[in-house]
Design a protein around this motif. Structure first.
Motif, mmCIF file in Angstrom:
data_model
loop_
_atom_site.group_PDB
_atom_site.id
_atom_site.type_symbol
_atom_site.label_atom_id
_atom_site.label_comp_id
_atom_site.label_asym_id
_atom_site.label_seq_id
_atom_site.Cartn_x
_atom_site.Cartn_y
_atom_site.Cartn_z
ATOM 1 N N ALA A 132 -21.760 11.109 4.787
ATOM 2 C CA ALA A 132 -23.014 10.281 4.793
ATOM 3 C C ALA A 132 -22.695 8.981 4.779
ATOM 4 N N ARG A 133 -21.599 8.395 4.311
ATOM 5 C CA ARG A 133 -21.182 7.088 4.173
ATOM 6 C C ARG A 133 -20.927 6.534 5.280
ATOM 7 N N VAL A 134 -20.063 7.355 6.133
ATOM 8 C CA VAL A 134 -19.797 6.817 7.664
ATOM 9 C C VAL A 134 -20.820 7.198 8.406
ATOM 10 N N ALA A 135 -21.803 7.653 8.391
ATOM 11 C CA ALA A 135 -22.800 7.953 9.100
ATOM 12 C C ALA A 135 -23.717 6.839 9.240
ATOM 13 N N LEU A 136 -23.802 6.522 7.737
ATOM 14 C CA LEU A 136 -24.886 5.420 7.649
ATOM 15 C C LEU A 136 -24.125 3.817 7.959
ATOM 16 N N ALA A 137 -22.743 3.840 7.733
ATOM 17 C CA ALA A 137 -22.138 2.673 8.227
ATOM 18 C C ALA A 137 -22.084 2.237 9.502
ATOM 19 N N THR A 138 -22.060 3.371 10.272
ATOM 20 C CA THR A 138 -21.920 3.289 11.856
ATOM 21 C C THR A 138 -23.064 3.189 12.547
ATOM 22 N N GLY A 139 -23.998 4.085 11.853
ATOM 23 C CA GLY A 139 -25.379 4.382 12.889
ATOM 24 C C GLY A 139 -25.073 5.308 13.895
ATOM 25 N N LEU A 174 -28.383 14.457 15.243
ATOM 26 C CA LEU A 174 -29.267 14.133 14.251
ATOM 27 C C LEU A 174 -29.306 12.482 14.072
ATOM 28 N N ASP A 175 -30.307 11.975 14.070
ATOM 29 C CA ASP A 175 -30.412 10.542 14.029
ATOM 30 C C ASP A 175 -30.967 10.266 12.306
ATOM 31 N N PHE A 176 -30.234 9.247 11.628
ATOM 32 C CA PHE A 176 -30.366 9.056 10.397
ATOM 33 C C PHE A 176 -30.650 7.747 9.943
ATOM 34 N N SER A 177 -31.265 7.021 11.308
ATOM 35 C CA SER A 177 -31.693 5.461 11.260
ATOM 36 C C SER A 177 -32.531 5.014 10.335
ATOM 37 N N ARG A 178 -33.472 6.140 9.680
ATOM 38 C CA ARG A 178 -34.411 5.835 8.834
ATOM 39 C C ARG A 178 -33.765 5.396 7.427
ATOM 40 N N TYR A 179 -32.442 5.946 7.308
ATOM 41 C CA TYR A 179 -31.824 5.534 6.088
ATOM 42 C C TYR A 179 -30.951 4.391 6.153
ATOM 43 N N GLU A 180 -31.163 3.486 7.239
ATOM 44 C CA GLU A 180 -30.410 2.343 7.291
ATOM 45 C C GLU A 180 -30.365 1.476 6.143
ATOM 46 N N GLY A 181 -29.198 0.756 5.811
ATOM 47 C CA GLY A 181 -28.953 0.068 4.763
ATOM 48 C C GLY A 181 -29.178 0.863 3.327
ATOM 49 N N MET A 182 -29.234 1.963 3.198
ATOM 50 C CA MET A 182 -29.404 2.652 1.926
ATOM 51 C C MET A 182 -28.039 3.600 1.828
ATOM 52 N N ASP A 183 -26.938 3.092 2.250
ATOM 53 C CA ASP A 183 -25.583 3.597 2.045
ATOM 54 C C ASP A 183 -24.947 3.729 0.708
ATOM 55 N N HIS A 184 -25.676 3.193 -0.298
ATOM 56 C CA HIS A 184 -25.193 3.288 -1.700
ATOM 57 C C HIS A 184 -26.282 3.849 -2.623
ATOM 58 N N ASP A 185 -27.147 4.508 -2.091
ATOM 59 C CA ASP A 185 -28.184 5.238 -2.739
ATOM 60 C C ASP A 185 -27.590 6.722 -2.868
ATOM 61 N N ARG A 186 -27.396 7.411 -3.804
ATOM 62 C CA ARG A 186 -26.759 8.402 -4.046
ATOM 63 C C ARG A 186 -27.785 9.746 -3.693
ATOM 64 N N PHE A 187 -29.175 9.339 -3.975
ATOM 65 C CA PHE A 187 -29.867 10.300 -3.489
ATOM 66 C C PHE A 187 -30.179 10.471 -1.803
#
Length: 252
Positions: A132-139, A174-187
């Motif tokens: 999750a962290r790699v996906a959100l950090a890189t898009g 799978l596109d997780f761009s909807r979570y952009e900037g939320m990489d520290h939210d454990r939920f």
């Protein structure tokens, strides 16, 4: 290595593949796969035209002697990166940094969300940190992958593989761009990981178990230990009973 290893693998085992069209011809992407066998990291790259980089424990690269040098050369050749698992946080941060570096170069990064091989062929809960962290950090898009029957080719502890056809199913990105900037939210990390694991489950047809594979391995090891101790106690009880019977017969 695609010629030296990938070619013979495809000729010998003839793996079948579905969904190759879901692998982008260029650009970064994360291949998130279930993990059934040591050979997973070889079969998946063998059927793709592009290079896939996985991470591997640093011990594979630092073992001394000729065997150690050959092992290190082999793992480097198949595109695996060493990760030092020592320290309080283990491989987590190093694995995340390695994955980000690979994706920033526009390459494919392979990861096993379960964190370790399945001990019994079932699919276990994904660990929310790395993937999750790699996906959100890189898009980068996450592409779910299901390895099929590789555990039957080379079960844990077996050196010589059994020649049979494994399968690989590759799902849609799978596109997780909807979570952009939320990489520290454990939920958010948990939700993203669970969504990927659900897609892997659909592709693989595996039974899903909502605990971590590491915990399952501990339970299996503890059960095996308890079984050995019970067997030992039973043999001791039988031996004592036989001894008591022999002494009784002598007294008579």
């Amino acid at each position: 290595m695609k010629v030296a290893i990938g070619g013979p693998l495809k000729v010998t085992f003839r793996p079948w593949v579905e969904g190759l069209e879901n692998i982008p011809a260029e650009g970064p992407a994360i291949l998130a796969s279930n993990h059934l066998s040591f050979s997973d990291s070889f079969f998946l790259p063998a059927v793709l035209d592009r290079k896939v980089t996985f991470i591997a424990k640093a011990e594979y690269f630092t073992t001394p002697g000729l065997k150690g040098r050959l092992t290190a050369a082999f793992f480097k050749g198949v595109g695996q990166l060493p990760v030092d698992r020592s320290g309080a946080r283990g491989a987590g941060e190093a694995a995340i940094r390695s994955g980000i570096d690979v994706l920033e170069r526009g390459e494919l990064f392979g990861i096993y969300p379960e964190g370790t091989r399945s001990p019994d062929g079932r699919l276990y809960r994904g660990k929310p940190g790395g993937l999750a962290r790699v996906a959100l950090a890189t898009g980068a898009p996450v592409i779910p992958v299901a390895m099929i029957d590789t555990e039957k080719i080379q079960p844990p502890g077996k050196v010589m593989p059994k020649v049979m056809r494994p399968g690989i199913r590759i799902g849609e990105p799978l596109d997780f761009s909807r979570y952009e900037g939320m990489d520290h939210d454990r939920f958010v990390l948990r939700a993203l990981t669970d969504e990927v694991m659900y897609e892997i489950m659909k592709l693989s047809g595996q039974e899903y178990v909502d605990i971590y594979a590491t915990a399952a391995k501990r339970q299996i090891a503890e059960a095996a230990k308890a079984g050995r101790e019970a067997e030992k106690a039973a043999r001791a009880a039988l031996a004592q009973a036989a001894k008591d019977q022999a002494e009784k017969e002598q007294e008579q």
